[in-house]
Design a protein around this motif. Structure first.
Motif, PDB file in Angstrom:
ATOM      1  N   VAL A  25       6.805  -2.661   7.060  1.00  0.00           N
ATOM      2  CA  VAL A  25       5.735  -3.650   7.235  1.00  0.00           C
ATOM      3  C   VAL A  25       5.940  -4.495   8.485  1.00  0.00           C
ATOM      4  O   VAL A  25       4.994  -4.789   9.204  1.00  0.00           O
ATOM      5  CB  VAL A  25       5.637  -4.544   5.970  1.00  0.00           C
ATOM      6  CG1 VAL A  25       4.761  -5.736   6.223  1.00  0.00           C
ATOM      7  CG2 VAL A  25       5.139  -3.738   4.797  1.00  0.00           C
ATOM      8  N   THR A  30      -1.734  -7.144   7.949  1.00  0.00           N
ATOM      9  CA  THR A  30      -2.413  -6.259   7.007  1.00  0.00           C
ATOM     10  C   THR A  30      -1.505  -5.076   6.726  1.00  0.00           C
ATOM     11  O   THR A  30      -0.994  -4.447   7.648  1.00  0.00           O
ATOM     12  CB  THR A  30      -3.753  -5.755   7.583  1.00  0.00           C
ATOM     13  OG1 THR A  30      -4.564  -6.884   7.896  1.00  0.00           O
ATOM     14  CG2 THR A  30      -4.482  -4.879   6.577  1.00  0.00           C
ATOM     15  N   VAL A  31      -1.322  -4.777   5.446  1.00  0.00           N
ATOM     16  CA  VAL A  31      -0.458  -3.682   5.029  1.00  0.00           C
ATOM     17  C   VAL A  31      -1.322  -2.633   4.338  1.00  0.00           C
ATOM     18  O   VAL A  31      -1.943  -2.910   3.318  1.00  0.00           O
ATOM     19  CB  VAL A  31       0.647  -4.164   4.066  1.00  0.00           C
ATOM     20  CG1 VAL A  31       1.550  -3.013   3.678  1.00  0.00           C
ATOM     21  CG2 VAL A  31       1.434  -5.304   4.687  1.00  0.00           C
ATOM     22  N   VAL A  33      -1.187   0.746   2.342  1.00  0.00           N
ATOM     23  CA  VAL A  33      -0.236   1.562   1.583  1.00  0.00           C
ATOM     24  C   VAL A  33      -0.938   2.856   1.182  1.00  0.00           C
ATOM     25  O   VAL A  33      -1.837   2.853   0.350  1.00  0.00           O
ATOM     26  CB  VAL A  33       0.265   0.818   0.324  1.00  0.00           C
ATOM     27  CG1 VAL A  33       1.306   1.663  -0.405  1.00  0.00           C
ATOM     28  CG2 VAL A  33       0.835  -0.546   0.691  1.00  0.00           C
ATOM     29  N   VAL A  53       3.298  -7.216  -4.210  1.00  0.00           N
ATOM     30  CA  VAL A  53       1.986  -7.588  -3.662  1.00  0.00           C
ATOM     31  C   VAL A  53       1.832  -9.104  -3.636  1.00  0.00           C
ATOM     32  O   VAL A  53       1.372  -9.680  -2.647  1.00  0.00           O
ATOM     33  CB  VAL A  53       0.845  -6.929  -4.472  1.00  0.00           C
ATOM     34  CG1 VAL A  53      -0.502  -7.525  -4.111  1.00  0.00           C
ATOM     35  CG2 VAL A  53       0.834  -5.428  -4.260  1.00  0.00           C
ATOM     36  N   ARG A  56       3.689 -10.515  -0.739  1.00  0.00           N
ATOM     37  CA  ARG A  56       2.983 -10.320   0.535  1.00  0.00           C
ATOM     38  C   ARG A  56       1.809 -11.288   0.647  1.00  0.00           C
ATOM     39  O   ARG A  56       1.540 -11.828   1.717  1.00  0.00           O
ATOM     40  CB  ARG A  56       2.457  -8.886   0.671  1.00  0.00           C
ATOM     41  CG  ARG A  56       3.492  -7.765   0.616  1.00  0.00           C
ATOM     42  CD  ARG A  56       4.574  -7.757   1.668  1.00  0.00           C
ATOM     43  NE  ARG A  56       5.579  -8.786   1.567  1.00  0.00           N
ATOM     44  CZ  ARG A  56       6.621  -8.785   0.703  1.00  0.00           C
ATOM     45  NH1 ARG A  56       6.778  -7.817  -0.164  1.00  0.00           N
ATOM     46  NH2 ARG A  56       7.492  -9.769   0.712  1.00  0.00           N
ATOM     47  N   CYS A  57       1.105 -11.527  -0.466  1.00  0.00           N
ATOM     48  CA  CYS A  57      -0.009 -12.480  -0.449  1.00  0.00           C
ATOM     49  C   CYS A  57       0.471 -13.892  -0.129  1.00  0.00           C
ATOM     50  O   CYS A  57      -0.199 -14.634   0.580  1.00  0.00           O
ATOM     51  CB  CYS A  57      -0.751 -12.462  -1.782  1.00  0.00           C
ATOM     52  SG  CYS A  57      -1.709 -10.955  -2.052  1.00  0.00           S
ATOM     53  N   ARG A  61      -0.546 -12.165   3.917  1.00  0.00           N
ATOM     54  CA  ARG A  61      -0.797 -10.790   4.335  1.00  0.00           C
ATOM     55  C   ARG A  61      -1.791 -10.151   3.369  1.00  0.00           C
ATOM     56  O   ARG A  61      -1.810 -10.474   2.193  1.00  0.00           O
ATOM     57  CB  ARG A  61       0.479  -9.957   4.327  1.00  0.00           C
ATOM     58  CG  ARG A  61       1.566 -10.468   5.231  1.00  0.00           C
ATOM     59  CD  ARG A  61       2.781  -9.601   5.074  1.00  0.00           C
ATOM     60  NE  ARG A  61       3.949 -10.186   5.673  1.00  0.00           N
ATOM     61  CZ  ARG A  61       4.770  -9.535   6.484  1.00  0.00           C
ATOM     62  NH1 ARG A  61       4.531  -8.273   6.788  1.00  0.00           N
ATOM     63  NH2 ARG A  61       5.819 -10.125   6.974  1.00  0.00           N
ATOM     64  N   VAL A  63      -3.029  -6.707   1.497  1.00  0.00           N
ATOM     65  CA  VAL A  63      -2.484  -5.416   1.088  1.00  0.00           C
ATOM     66  C   VAL A  63      -3.640  -4.524   0.643  1.00  0.00           C
ATOM     67  O   VAL A  63      -4.490  -4.941  -0.144  1.00  0.00           O
ATOM     68  CB  VAL A  63      -1.454  -5.570  -0.052  1.00  0.00           C
ATOM     69  CG1 VAL A  63      -0.909  -4.217  -0.476  1.00  0.00           C
ATOM     70  CG2 VAL A  63      -0.320  -6.495   0.357  1.00  0.00           C
ATOM     71  N   ALA A  85      -4.907  -7.244  -4.298  1.00  0.00           N
ATOM     72  CA  ALA A  85      -4.913  -6.237  -3.242  1.00  0.00           C
ATOM     73  C   ALA A  85      -6.139  -5.352  -3.412  1.00  0.00           C
ATOM     74  O   ALA A  85      -6.634  -5.183  -4.522  1.00  0.00           O
ATOM     75  CB  ALA A  85      -3.643  -5.382  -3.313  1.00  0.00           C
TER      76      ALA A  85
END
Length: 92
Positions: A25, A30-31, A33, A53, A56-57, A61, A63, A85
């Motif tokens: 990452v 923005t990820v 997957v 998740v 990341r939030c 970010r 997802v 996500a």
């Protein structure tokens, strides 16, 4: 945008898999997957994935799970992953 991949079966403790995702990452906001080769996810692994998740939030970010099998996408919904996500179902 960083693109990473989940594949095979996610069963039990998936912390090693999530650590590998984190390395891919980097600093991307923005990820994406890819779930094209993801076969199955069990309850414990889905819980770990939800926590990943949420982390990341909290880092501001976004997802996106792309090309998920319909059953995997439904399970993500049942676990609440889709509330944090975007989950895109694979097009046949």
């Amino acid at each position: 945008v960083a693109t990473v991949e989940l594949s095979g079966q996610l069963v039990g403790d998936i912390s090693a898999t999530l650590n590998a995702l984190n390395e891919g990452v980097g600093t991307a906001t923005t990820v994406s997957v890819s779930c094209t080769r993801l076969i199955r996810v069990d309850f414990i692994a889905a819980g770990d994935l939800l926590n990943w998740v949420l982390s990341r939030c909290s880092e501001n970010r976004a997802v996106h799970f792309v090309d998920a099998h319909r059953l995997v996408a439904l399970f993500f919904g049942a676990m609440g992953i889709n509330e944090h996500a975007k989950v895109q179902v694979r097009k046949v």
